[in-house]
Design a protein around this motif. Sequence first.
Motif, short mmCIF file in Angstrom:
data_model
loop_
_atom_site.label_atom_id
_atom_site.label_comp_id
_atom_site.label_asym_id
_atom_site.label_seq_id
_atom_site.Cartn_x
_atom_site.Cartn_y
_atom_site.Cartn_z
N ARG A 2 0.82 -1.20 0.00
CA ARG A 2 0.00 0.00 0.00
C ARG A 2 0.86 1.26 0.00
NH1 ARG A 2 -5.19 -1.21 3.65
NH2 ARG A 2 -5.55 -3.30 2.88
N PHE A 3 0.25 2.34 -0.46
CA PHE A 3 0.93 3.63 -0.51
C PHE A 3 0.16 4.65 0.34
CE2 PHE A 3 2.70 1.60 -4.14
CZ PHE A 3 3.93 2.20 -4.35
N THR A 4 0.87 5.66 0.81
CA THR A 4 0.27 6.77 1.52
C THR A 4 0.28 7.98 0.59
OG1 THR A 4 1.06 5.97 3.64
CG2 THR A 4 0.46 8.29 3.52
N GLY A 5 -0.87 8.64 0.43
CA GLY A 5 -0.96 9.83 -0.41
C GLY A 5 -0.90 11.08 0.44
N THR A 6 -0.09 12.04 0.01
CA THR A 6 0.07 13.28 0.75
C THR A 6 -0.16 14.47 -0.19
OG1 THR A 6 1.78 12.21 2.07
CG2 THR A 6 1.63 14.60 2.22
N TRP A 24 0.30 16.19 -5.35
CA TRP A 24 0.02 14.97 -4.60
C TRP A 24 1.23 14.06 -4.71
CZ3 TRP A 24 -4.42 14.25 -1.87
CH2 TRP A 24 -4.63 12.99 -1.32
N LEU A 26 2.85 10.12 -3.57
CA LEU A 26 2.61 8.77 -3.07
C LEU A 26 3.93 8.16 -2.61
CD1 LEU A 26 0.22 7.37 -5.82
CD2 LEU A 26 -0.40 8.05 -3.52
N THR A 27 3.94 7.60 -1.40
CA THR A 27 5.11 6.90 -0.87
C THR A 27 4.66 5.56 -0.29
OG1 THR A 27 4.86 8.05 1.23
CG2 THR A 27 6.42 8.99 -0.32
N GLU A 29 3.91 2.53 2.18
CA GLU A 29 3.52 2.53 3.59
C GLU A 29 4.37 1.57 4.42
OE1 GLU A 29 -0.28 0.70 5.31
OE2 GLU A 29 -0.82 2.77 4.79
N ARG A 31 7.32 -0.58 6.23
CA ARG A 31 8.60 -0.20 6.79
C ARG A 31 9.79 -0.63 5.95
NH1 ARG A 31 9.50 -0.10 13.19
NH2 ARG A 31 8.03 1.57 13.39
N SER A 37 9.21 7.33 -4.40
CA SER A 37 7.99 8.13 -4.36
C SER A 37 7.57 8.52 -5.77
CB SER A 37 8.17 9.38 -3.51
OG SER A 37 9.12 10.25 -4.10
#
Length: 64
Positions: A2-6, A24, A26-27, A29, A31, A37
Amino acid sequence: GRFTGTPHAGCGVSGDARNCTVGWRLTPEARGAPDLSFGARATRRESGADAPKGEFGIEAAVRW
């Protein structure tokens, strides 16, 4: 997987010029995921002497 959107946004003013940016990124999620990115950005530049200009960019970054 999964990715985190900022989201990000900013404006800058200098003399008679103004820039406004929205984007926007995406990186990953996880560890242990690789340091990478993906992003998209749109910018509008306005100046007192010139017509407004728009830009759109896409980037990908990988660090090792």
